[in-house]
Scaffold this active site. Structure first.
Site, PDB file in Angstrom:
ATOM      1  N   HIS A 359       0.824  -1.206   0.000  1.00 42.45           N
ATOM      2  CA  HIS A 359       0.000   0.000   0.000  1.00 42.45           C
ATOM      3  C   HIS A 359       0.859   1.258   0.000  1.00 42.45           C
ATOM      4  O   HIS A 359       0.562   2.224  -0.726  1.00 42.45           O
ATOM      5  CB  HIS A 359      -0.908   0.004   1.237  1.00 42.45           C
ATOM      6  CG  HIS A 359      -1.919  -1.101   1.228  1.00 42.45           C
ATOM      7  ND1 HIS A 359      -2.402  -1.685   2.369  1.00 42.45           N
ATOM      8  CD2 HIS A 359      -2.528  -1.742   0.199  1.00 42.45           C
ATOM      9  CE1 HIS A 359      -3.273  -2.623   2.046  1.00 42.45           C
ATOM     10  NE2 HIS A 359      -3.363  -2.677   0.746  1.00 42.45           N
ATOM     11  N   LEU A 360       1.919   1.274   0.801  1.00 48.42           N
ATOM     12  CA  LEU A 360       2.784   2.450   0.858  1.00 48.42           C
ATOM     13  C   LEU A 360       3.395   2.737  -0.510  1.00 48.42           C
ATOM     14  O   LEU A 360       3.442   3.896  -0.955  1.00 48.42           O
ATOM     15  CB  LEU A 360       3.891   2.246   1.892  1.00 48.42           C
ATOM     16  CG  LEU A 360       4.993   3.308   1.942  1.00 48.42           C
ATOM     17  CD1 LEU A 360       4.416   4.689   2.194  1.00 48.42           C
ATOM     18  CD2 LEU A 360       6.024   2.957   3.018  1.00 48.42           C
TER      19      LEU A 360
END
Length: 785
Positions: A359-360
């Protein structure tokens, strides 16, 4: 001398110390007597350390006492080997043989002590002292192994033969065998087994690219395990030493030196050095740099001051980073929202590996913020020395550079400056506020995937969100794919449409309370007032709002034959999985939900609704100029799967941006390992050529742990995942090239091309898994950010 011993102790240090002592005591010298006395004690202890006379005496005595026992035979075998290893010119092979026999002797002693057969406490003490002495001598032998590999030379050796790679792997294996006896850590045991197995491969394989990647996998796991063991030792010694030291009148700095010395003189220190050598060996074989381009810089090279932070904390970044800079971050969870860090974060350098499709990483890519993961401790230390200085950051696939520079700073902040009133006042912002419509007229009518797919895609998106709409379409496409080479399955599910949360608020008499706090979130008030309103909103939804029993029964009916299976309750908001707004991982998914329990079902749905109002979610929508009152949440109830491994597939290569290539990452267990970045390590990474389905392995998995559903049937296991050990090194994705090429290249490759075409001819971000029977399941697809 002591510092040198801790880094690369060798018998030559004994000779050097003897010569120093002769100089100190030579006629006519006037060195202080107290100093000379201390040096004589030091020399005596050093002589004992290297010659291990204490362990020889103890083992000989115990062997004589114990006759023809297993421990006596193992001790005698070690003592014979030690005589050969005492030669300063002993070969690496001789040192390894002696280490192996030392380990076998120590194991035999430990087993005798654990068996309970030795009752006499004085004898048990002698056996334990012998066992400890063997561990101490293992440090000496491992240090000599490191020296033969030039582990601590001023200019570290870079070119190694395949035989040296094998020797280093074997030495690492024995060092982890040694630590396993002390820690009983399953990961220690697995690292030892995998290192030993890889050391047995042919020299041609060890010198190949795949061999080099496998070596790096072992090195990564070994470094992490060594760091964890160091933390255990540090806590053990620090806590006790800092209690004992003051009681004895010893200064704290002396206690700190003692603690550091205990760790640096232990086997774990040598194992970490061997792991570092293996990293260099791997880079030499594969041509890797020791750092990894996770997100490419869209602006080419950038120059900004380097600012070090412990974590990516949005509040800290917004309040303290007032000028454009590059962040050097010690640790990240993988779920951070880059857009909420403020306008002055121009690049991120992370001090550990990170999945490219976490996600990052996806959020950094969407925010056009270059992200580099540093995979080598020595490089991390070098970069930390640049703190406060201007650094040049180059982030390109296969071409990463981070160096101090006198070049002028690049352009300004990534968005409107914090000093500009428009940045904090939406009414004056030049960016238009986005309003996203949602149809709430079906709020009381949960829709199965079959019903959703009977209607148009636009209808499904409007009532249940993009994720639900595409999941329904995937279920329909899966039935059409069964006779094709890319046959796949998609789990059944039911969508609880937009508006169901608002109905729950109405039934609880909380509609006005809900609307008032949403209005505050969209207003221009103090940050403290916004946060108070957000917390009240979150608590209301999670703790007080529940779907009705009537809605629950409709969901059960919609699940059909899957009603007795465990389920995932997932988010499907109108502000995620959209082109230009993926919001990947921003909203919650709740695992391991027992649909036979209304309480579990209702709590899981409430948690998904409440995830609209986490600090990260609210800040992310605010940064994107999305009105908080327009954000709606559909809870998607989907049959839970038990994957052997999970994958994320991008049909357009996210690093090279080539639409002729695809990119996949895979990990054992649930996809949380890939998505969140919470588990340290690297996944399996593959490049796939669309035209030929040719697979290139970029990395082998080094996780060592995976997420699975907690099925212990305890109250605490409901709605939870747990982390367990996994055997990446012996999985077929690592060991079976033919099967790997067939599954990753032919099946996943064809599947990616098919879904890209079927879902609008736009690049797709596809999440799925492989079941133990070989079935490929796709759980969601969305436009690739």
């Amino acid at each position: 001398i002591q510092n040198k011993l801790h880094r690369c102790a060798g018998p030559e240090d004994l000779v050097a110390s003897e010569k120093m002592l002769q100089k100190l005591t030579a006629p006519g010298t006037d060195y202080p007597k107290a100093f000379v006395d201390e040096f004589e004690i030091f020399y005596k202890e050093l002589k004992e350390f290297f010659n291990a006379s204490g362990v020889v005496e103890r083992l000989e005595k115990l062997a004589n006492q114990d006759g023809d026992s297993e421990s006596a035979n193992a001790a005698n075998a070690f003592l014979r080997a030690k005589a050969n290893a005492d030669d300063q010119n002993a070969s690496f092979k001789t040192l390894l043989e002696t280490l192996q026999l030392l380990h076998e002797s120590r194991t035999a002693i430990a087993q005798s002590l654990e068996s309970g057969n030795i009752q006499d406490m004085s004898i048990r003490q002698q056996w334990r002292l012998a066992e400890i002495s063997l561990e101490d001598y293992a440090f000496v032998l491992l240090s000599r192994c490191s020296n033969l590999l030039d582990a601590e030379s001023e200019t570290p050796k870079q070119n190694y033969t395949s035989e040296e790679v094998s020797h280093c792997l074997n030495a690492l294996a024995i060092s982890f065998d040694t630590m396993y006896l002390s820690s009983k850590s399953e990961e220690m045991q697995r690292v030892a087994e995998d290192a030993r197995k890889l050391a047995g491969e042919s020299t041609s394989f060890l010198g190949s690219n795949d061999g080099g990647l496998r070596v790096n996998t072992i090195a990564e796991r070994a470094k992490r395990a060594a760091e964890n063991f160091c933390d255990v030792l540090e806590n053990l010694f620090t806590n006790r030493a800092h209690q004992l030291g003051p009681a004895l009148g010893i200064d704290n700095y002396v206690v700190d030196i003692f603690t550091e010395g205990q760790i640096r003189a232990s086997v774990v220190f040598q194992s970490a050095k061997l792991a570092g050598v293996l990293s260099r060996m791997s880079r030499n074989i594969t041509g890797a740099q020791g750092w990894d381009c996770v997100v490419q810089s869209p602006k080419g090279d950038i120059v900004y001051p380097l600012h070090r932070v412990h974590r990516l904390d949005p509040n800290y970044c917004r309040e303290n980073i007032t000028e454009p800079c590059i962040l050097l971050c010690d640790s990240a969870d993988g779920d951070e929202e880059v857009s909420t860090m403020g306008p002055n974060v121009m690049g991120i350098v992370l001090s550990h590996a990170l999945p490219h499709l976490s996600h990052l990483a996806l959020r950094a890519r969407q925010s056009a913020v270059p992200l580099v993961a540093v995979e080598d401790g020595a490089l991390t230390e070098k970069i930390r020395s640049f703190e406060g200085k201007n650094v040049l950051l180059r982030s390109k696939p296969g071409d990463v550079k981070i160096e101090a520079t006198d070049a002028p700073i690049s352009g300004g902040a990534s968005s409107t400056s914090a000093d500009d009133p428009a940045a904090s006042d939406p009414s004056t912002s030049s960016i238009p506020t986005i309003s996203i419509a949602a149809d709430t007229s079906y709020a009381n009518d949960p829709l199965s995937f079959a019903k959703l797919s009977e209607n148009t895609l636009d209808f499904a998106v409007s009532v249940a969100g993009s994720k639900s709409a595409f999941c329904a379409k995937l279920e329909k496409l899966s039935s059409e794919s069964q006779s094709s080479p890319f046959a796949f399955s998609a789990p059944a599910g039911v969508a609880i449409p937009f508006g169901a949360m608002e109905i729950a608020a109405e039934e609880a008499g909380k509609t006005q309370y809900l609307q008032e706090r949403l209005a505050i979130l969209d207003s221009n008030v103090l940050e403290s007032e916004l946060e108070a309103a957000r917390q009240e909103l979150f608590a209301l939804v999670e703790n007080e709002l529940r779907p009705s029993q009537e809605l629950y029964q409709k969901v059960l009916a919609g699940m059909g034959s899957s009603v007795k299976a465990k389920a995932f309750v997932r988010s499907s908001a109108n502000v995620e999985d959209l082109a230009g707004m993926s919001a990947a991982g921003l909203y919650d998914s709740i695992p391991n939900v027992d649909l036979q329990s209304y309480d579990q079902f209702a709590l899981a749905v409430s948690k998904v609704w409440a995830s609209l109002y986490t600090a990260r979610a609210v800040a992310s929508r605010k940064a994107a100029n999305v009105s908080q009152k327009d954000a709606k949440m559909c809870a998607l109830v989907q049959v839970a799967l038990k994957p052997e491994c999970s994958f994320v597939l991008h049909t357009k290569h996210p690093l090279t941006e080539s639409d002729q290539d695809m990119y996949a990452e895979m990990a054992l267990g649930l996809g949380e390992t890939l998505a969140s970045g919470n588990v340290r390590g690297t996944p399996w990474r593959f490049d796939i050529v669309k035209a030929t389905k040719r697979v290139t392995v970029k990395t082998f998995s080094s996780f060592g742990e995976m997420y699975i559903a907690d099925e212990s049937n305890s109250d605490s296991s409901a709605l939870r995942m747990k982390r367990v050990f996994c055997d990446d090194g012996n999985h077929w994705l690592t060991t079976d090239e033919k099967r790997r090429n067939d599954v990753v290249g032919t099946k996943l490759g064809c599947l990616g091309i098919f879904l890209e075409s079927a879902l609008g001819d736009v690049p797709q971000d596809i999440e799925g898994c492989l079941l133990s029977d070989g079935t490929i399941c796709v759980v969601q697809a969305r436009p690739q950010p």
